[in-house]
Structure formats: structure tokens, C-alpha cells
Design a protein around this motif. Structure first.
Motif, PDB file in Angstrom:
ATOM      1  N   THR A 135     142.949  61.575 -22.444  1.00  0.00           N
ATOM      2  CA  THR A 135     143.877  61.094 -23.477  1.00  0.00           C
ATOM      3  C   THR A 135     145.073  62.070 -23.462  1.00  0.00           C
ATOM      4  O   THR A 135     146.053  61.618 -24.332  1.00  0.00           O
ATOM      5  CB  THR A 135     143.237  61.138 -24.939  1.00  0.00           C
ATOM      6  OG1 THR A 135     142.719  62.538 -25.134  1.00  0.00           O
ATOM      7  CG2 THR A 135     141.792  60.203 -24.681  1.00  0.00           C
ATOM      8  N   ARG A 136     145.132  63.225 -22.911  1.00  0.00           N
ATOM      9  CA  ARG A 136     146.311  64.061 -23.003  1.00  0.00           C
ATOM     10  C   ARG A 136     147.328  63.262 -22.170  1.00  0.00           C
ATOM     11  O   ARG A 136     148.774  63.587 -22.427  1.00  0.00           O
ATOM     12  CB  ARG A 136     145.918  65.307 -22.223  1.00  0.00           C
ATOM     13  CG  ARG A 136     145.105  66.231 -23.017  1.00  0.00           C
ATOM     14  CD  ARG A 136     144.760  67.447 -22.212  1.00  0.00           C
ATOM     15  NE  ARG A 136     145.945  68.235 -22.354  1.00  0.00           N
ATOM     16  CZ  ARG A 136     146.296  68.922 -21.282  1.00  0.00           C
ATOM     17  NH1 ARG A 136     145.692  69.119 -20.152  1.00  0.00           N
ATOM     18  NH2 ARG A 136     147.501  69.777 -21.273  1.00  0.00           N
ATOM     19  N   LEU A 137     146.917  62.461 -21.315  1.00  0.00           N
ATOM     20  CA  LEU A 137     148.202  61.677 -20.535  1.00  0.00           C
ATOM     21  C   LEU A 137     148.595  60.587 -21.405  1.00  0.00           C
ATOM     22  O   LEU A 137     149.760  60.045 -20.805  1.00  0.00           O
ATOM     23  CB  LEU A 137     147.318  60.991 -19.259  1.00  0.00           C
ATOM     24  CG  LEU A 137     146.752  62.110 -18.409  1.00  0.00           C
ATOM     25  CD1 LEU A 137     146.061  61.494 -17.156  1.00  0.00           C
ATOM     26  CD2 LEU A 137     147.627  63.002 -18.107  1.00  0.00           C
ATOM     27  N   ILE A 138     148.146  60.070 -22.408  1.00  0.00           N
ATOM     28  CA  ILE A 138     148.687  59.115 -23.397  1.00  0.00           C
ATOM     29  C   ILE A 138     149.811  59.590 -24.049  1.00  0.00           C
ATOM     30  O   ILE A 138     149.702  60.751 -24.677  1.00  0.00           O
ATOM     31  CB  ILE A 138     147.586  58.389 -24.210  1.00  0.00           C
ATOM     32  CG1 ILE A 138     146.308  57.707 -23.429  1.00  0.00           C
ATOM     33  CG2 ILE A 138     148.087  57.316 -25.239  1.00  0.00           C
ATOM     34  CD1 ILE A 138     145.250  57.301 -24.202  1.00  0.00           C
ATOM     35  N   PRO A 139     150.868  58.924 -24.238  1.00  0.00           N
ATOM     36  CA  PRO A 139     151.962  59.557 -25.210  1.00  0.00           C
ATOM     37  C   PRO A 139     151.447  59.903 -26.598  1.00  0.00           C
ATOM     38  O   PRO A 139     150.419  59.281 -27.177  1.00  0.00           O
ATOM     39  CB  PRO A 139     152.973  58.468 -25.371  1.00  0.00           C
ATOM     40  CG  PRO A 139     152.811  57.553 -24.099  1.00  0.00           C
ATOM     41  CD  PRO A 139     151.490  57.692 -23.823  1.00  0.00           C
TER      42      PRO A 139
END
Length: 182
Positions: free
Chosen positions: A26-30
Motif C-alpha cells: 500500500t506504500r506504492l499507492i499515492p
């Protein structure tokens, strides 16, 4: 009480690992700055993964994979150290994962992350003078990030701990394989 079959323990472990990996991804989601699952993942791993080495390796490994995508940086060692502190706090939740204890551990994880990472910024970045005033200025400048970290940690801790608790209510094979000591 009879021990569960090893395949159920392996299946439970697979679910726990998948939850940790998905949370790290989820760190890769803005997202807003510092609104991430870092401390919550560490707490969750420490609280639920029965092998201590795995409790550290799974969250730190999941973080490393997401950092390979996001980019590596010189302060990673401090972030990973702060996450290891959260894993240690998760160990304190193993016998009793009540909402109040999870909340307290989440707050402690957020504050330890804030203190450690900003101390490193002050000490190693050159952005602030290495004086007491510079240290205060560093922490004051980081307060907006603390607000986002706290919101993210609370959100992800609720999702991880609350979601897994609900799943355990519906799927007996997800419950702790070894009963807690009295």
C-alpha cells in the motif's frame, strides 16, 4: 488441547505473510506524506508471527521490496530500526491483543518512529545545526509528519488487527495455533 495439523499452521502463516506483504505494498499507492503502514506492519508481525526471526524478517523484507520500487535512501537504516522497535512492541501484544493494548502499542510505535527518524535527520542530514536549538527546530518542523504518521498507523493497525480478528471469528483455522499461557 490437541495441536492443529501442521498444514493449518502453514496455511495460517501464509495468510499472515500475505497480509503483511499487501499492507507493505500500500506504500506504492499515492498517499499523504508519512501516511503509511510501517509501524502497524511491525506491530502485527511481532504480535502474530510465532517465530521471532520471522516476526522481524517478514515486515522488514516486505518493506525492502516496496523500497526497491520507491527507491533506496541513506536513512533507510533508521526507518528499518524504528520498524524493528515496532516489532518488539508487537511481542508485548502476543498474550493479550486487546484494543487498548494495540492502541497503546501503536502510539508507542508512532512516537518511537518520530523520535528516532527525526533524531537521525538532525544528526546526519546537515539540515539543522547540531545544537539543542537545531534539534528542537528539527522536531518542530516534523510535527505535520507526526500527525500523518499517527493517522496512518492508527488506520493500518485497525485494519490489520481488526480485520484479522474478524477473520479469526469466521475461520477457526486462523486462530492461534498454540493457546496463550495462563
Amino acid at each position: 488441547m490437541q495441536a492443529p495439523p501442521s498444514r493449518l499452521i502453514d496455511l495460517r502463516l501464509g495468510v499472515l505473510m500475505a497480509i503483511i506483504v499487501v499492507a507493505a505494498l500500500t506504500r506504492l499507492i499515492p498517499h499523504p506524506p508519512n501516511f503509511t503502514p510501517i509501524a502497524a506492519i511491525g506491530l502485527f508481525g511481532g504480535a502474530y508471527l510465532t517465530r521471532r526471526w520471522m516476526a522481524f524478517a517478514a515486515p522488514l523484507g516486505a518493506m525492502f521490496v516496496s523500497d526497491l520500487v520507491l527507491g533506496l535512501h541513506s536513512g533507510m537504516w533508521v526507518v528499518y530500526g524504528a520498524m524493528a522497535v515496532a516489532v518488539g512492541l508487537g511481542f508485548l501484544l502476543r498474550q493479550n491483543r486487546s484494543a487498548g493494548r494495540v492502541l497503546g502499542a501503536t502510539l508507542a510505535g508512532t512516537l518511537s518512529f518520530f523520535v528516532l527518524t527525526n533524531l537521525a535527520v538532525w544528526a546526519f542530514s546537515g539540515m539543522y545545526p547540531r545544537t539543542p536549538e537545531g534539534l528542537v527546530a528539527c522536531y518542530v518542523a516534523a510535527l505535520p509528519f507526526l500527525q500523518n504518521s499517527l493517522a496512518g498507523d492508527l488506520t493500518f493497525a485497525l485494519a490489520l488487527f481488526g480485520g484479522f480478528h474478524l477473520a479469526q471469528q469466521h475461520f477457526a483455522w486462523l486462530r492461534d495455533p498454540v493457546p496463550a499461557a495462563a
